[in-house]
Scaffold this motif. Structure first.
Motif, PDB file in Angstrom:
ATOM      1  N   VAL A  32       0.839  -1.205   0.000  1.00  0.00           N
ATOM      2  CA  VAL A  32       0.000   0.000   0.000  1.00  0.00           C
ATOM      3  C   VAL A  32       0.872   1.252   0.000  1.00  0.00           C
ATOM      4  O   VAL A  32       0.612   2.214  -0.733  1.00  0.00           O
ATOM      5  N   TRP A  33       1.935   1.237   0.810  1.00  0.00           N
ATOM      6  CA  TRP A  33       2.838   2.388   0.884  1.00  0.00           C
ATOM      7  C   TRP A  33       3.514   2.649  -0.459  1.00  0.00           C
ATOM      8  O   TRP A  33       3.517   3.774  -0.963  1.00  0.00           O
ATOM      9  N   ILE A  34       4.062   1.585  -1.043  1.00  0.00           N
ATOM     10  CA  ILE A  34       4.787   1.736  -2.308  1.00  0.00           C
ATOM     11  C   ILE A  34       3.848   2.136  -3.442  1.00  0.00           C
ATOM     12  O   ILE A  34       4.170   2.992  -4.265  1.00  0.00           O
ATOM     13  N   THR A  35       2.661   1.532  -3.481  1.00  0.00           N
ATOM     14  CA  THR A  35       1.747   1.737  -4.601  1.00  0.00           C
ATOM     15  C   THR A  35       0.980   3.049  -4.521  1.00  0.00           C
ATOM     16  O   THR A  35       0.795   3.733  -5.535  1.00  0.00           O
ATOM     17  N   PHE A  36       0.560   3.431  -3.317  1.00  0.00           N
ATOM     18  CA  PHE A  36      -0.357   4.564  -3.203  1.00  0.00           C
ATOM     19  C   PHE A  36       0.176   5.761  -2.412  1.00  0.00           C
ATOM     20  O   PHE A  36      -0.234   6.894  -2.668  1.00  0.00           O
ATOM     21  N   LEU A  37       1.055   5.539  -1.459  1.00  0.00           N
ATOM     22  CA  LEU A  37       1.398   6.598  -0.515  1.00  0.00           C
ATOM     23  C   LEU A  37       2.802   7.171  -0.683  1.00  0.00           C
ATOM     24  O   LEU A  37       3.030   8.342  -0.363  1.00  0.00           O
ATOM     25  N   ARG A  38       3.737   6.365  -1.151  1.00  0.00           N
ATOM     26  CA  ARG A  38       5.116   6.836  -1.251  1.00  0.00           C
ATOM     27  C   ARG A  38       5.228   7.974  -2.256  1.00  0.00           C
ATOM     28  O   ARG A  38       4.736   7.870  -3.373  1.00  0.00           O
ATOM     29  N   PRO A  39       5.865   9.077  -1.888  1.00  0.00           N
ATOM     30  CA  PRO A  39       6.007  10.193  -2.831  1.00  0.00           C
ATOM     31  C   PRO A  39       6.880   9.787  -4.016  1.00  0.00           C
ATOM     32  O   PRO A  39       7.827   9.008  -3.859  1.00  0.00           O
ATOM     33  N   PRO A  40       6.561  10.277  -5.209  1.00  0.00           N
ATOM     34  CA  PRO A  40       7.341   9.899  -6.393  1.00  0.00           C
ATOM     35  C   PRO A  40       8.750  10.471  -6.347  1.00  0.00           C
ATOM     36  O   PRO A  40       8.992  11.511  -5.730  1.00  0.00           O
ATOM     37  N   LYS A  41       9.663   9.780  -7.006  1.00  0.00           N
ATOM     38  CA  LYS A  41      11.031  10.274  -7.092  1.00  0.00           C
ATOM     39  C   LYS A  41      11.108  11.419  -8.092  1.00  0.00           C
ATOM     40  O   LYS A  41      10.349  11.468  -9.063  1.00  0.00           O
ATOM     41  N   ASN A  42      12.024  12.314  -7.838  1.00  0.00           N
ATOM     42  CA  ASN A  42      12.321  13.348  -8.822  1.00  0.00           C
ATOM     43  C   ASN A  42      13.282  12.741  -9.834  1.00  0.00           C
ATOM     44  O   ASN A  42      14.457  12.526  -9.539  1.00  0.00           O
ATOM     45  N   LEU A  43      12.779  12.431 -11.014  1.00  0.00           N
ATOM     46  CA  LEU A  43      13.584  11.724 -12.008  1.00  0.00           C
ATOM     47  C   LEU A  43      14.805  12.517 -12.446  1.00  0.00           C
ATOM     48  O   LEU A  43      15.796  11.937 -12.901  1.00  0.00           O
ATOM     49  N   LYS A  44      14.762  13.826 -12.290  1.00  0.00           N
ATOM     50  CA  LYS A  44      15.910  14.647 -12.678  1.00  0.00           C
ATOM     51  C   LYS A  44      17.102  14.423 -11.748  1.00  0.00           C
ATOM     52  O   LYS A  44      18.227  14.787 -12.090  1.00  0.00           O
ATOM     53  N   ASP A  45      16.847  13.814 -10.584  1.00  0.00           N
ATOM     54  CA  ASP A  45      17.955  13.490  -9.682  1.00  0.00           C
ATOM     55  C   ASP A  45      18.879  12.440 -10.298  1.00  0.00           C
ATOM     56  O   ASP A  45      20.058  12.354  -9.950  1.00  0.00           O
ATOM     57  N   TYR A  46      18.329  11.619 -11.197  1.00  0.00           N
ATOM     58  CA  TYR A  46      19.147  10.614 -11.872  1.00  0.00           C
ATOM     59  C   TYR A  46      20.031  11.247 -12.943  1.00  0.00           C
ATOM     60  O   TYR A  46      21.130  10.772 -13.218  1.00  0.00           O
ATOM     61  N   GLY A  47      19.526  12.292 -13.564  1.00  0.00           N
ATOM     62  CA  GLY A  47      20.237  12.938 -14.659  1.00  0.00           C
ATOM     63  C   GLY A  47      19.262  13.769 -15.471  1.00  0.00           C
ATOM     64  O   GLY A  47      18.045  13.619 -15.356  1.00  0.00           O
ATOM     65  N   SER A  48      19.782  14.634 -16.309  1.00  0.00           N
ATOM     66  CA  SER A  48      18.916  15.576 -17.032  1.00  0.00           C
ATOM     67  C   SER A  48      18.372  15.022 -18.345  1.00  0.00           C
ATOM     68  O   SER A  48      17.488  15.624 -18.953  1.00  0.00           O
TER      69      SER A  48
END
Length: 243
Positions: free
Chosen positions: A30-46
């Motif tokens: 439930v946490w992973i699917t619905f509640l966990r805030p999304p990652k900022n994909l730009k942290d991986y690279g531009s």
């Protein structure tokens, strides 16, 4: 009586432990699917690379990534479609993002040449995300002996060789900066735990099993390098996937 009490106690304890593990797993889901805030994909690279980016899932993904501020490298076989998607992205996102494209026909070009071409085109780019989306399927159900040689070759080249060589070309960039994410688009037809066998789509399901195992294995190999790997499994699609 004492034996009965002991058995009841042991059984209750085992049941409690089992129930607790199930509840913990459910809460984690439930946490992973619905509640966990999304990652900022730009942290991986531009920059993000997407194969099969001119139609369907790939096309939707590139627009979503561009709206999130990522620069996009489109990979496909149709130069006119790639040009059109590039224009559409720039019209929608303006000067916020950069877009470039690489023309590759995964069904025809040699594997090693694919890797060399991508390495050359992404040289100097801060690539943080790779989405291996391109794929091809059966035009209709058919027995293995009915599948013509050209289709067999396309299934293997597009569904297996493509993500192998594209990933191999991009990994060194991610390893150098110790961060990155790779998303491989798989299929439930390649998971024996979901579908034990898939007659009449034998080669397609076998290639998707490769995608699943490839993803699981490189995830363990490169986790220590800060590279996250996912295999996204969707429902079955029994037709050609345009790129």
């Amino acid at each position: 009586m004492e034996l009965q009490t002991i058995l009841i106690t042991v059984t209750s304890t085992i049941g409690f432990i089992s129930l607790t593990k199930t509840l913990v797993s459910f809460c984690r889901w439930v946490w992973i699917t619905f509640l966990r805030p999304p990652k900022n994909l730009k942290d991986y690279g531009s920059w993000a690379i997407v194969t099969g980016s001119t139609d369907g899932i790939g096309k939707a993904l590139v627009f979503e990534l561009a709206l999130r501020g990522l620069n996009i490298v489109l990979i496909g076989r149709d130069s006119s479609k790639l040009e059109g998607i590039s224009r559409n992205i720039l019209e929608k996102c303006g000067s916020q993002v950069e877009v470039k494209y690489i023309v590759i026909d995964f069904a025809k070009e040699k594997s090693v040449e694919i890797g060399k071409k991508i390495e050359k085109e992404i040289n100097g780019l801060d690539v943080g995300l790779l989405i291996n989306n391109v794929g091809v399927g059966y035009p209709a159900p058919m027995y293995f002996h009915q599948v013509d040689t050209k289709l067999i070759d396309s299934l293997i080249r597009v569904n297996m060789d493509s993500l192998t060589w594209v990933t191999k070309a991009v990994l060194p960039v991610m390893m150098k900066k110790k961060r990155g994410a790779i998303v491989n688009i798989g299929s439930s037809s390649g998971l024996s735990s979901i579908i034990p066998s898939l007659p009449l789509y034998t080669i397609y399901s076998a290639t998707k099993a490769y995608v699943n195992m490839f993803s699981r294995s490189i995830s363990l190999e490169y986790k220590r390098h800060g590279i996250d790997v996912q295999c996204q499994v969707h429902l079955l699609f029994y037709h050609f996937f345009p790129d």
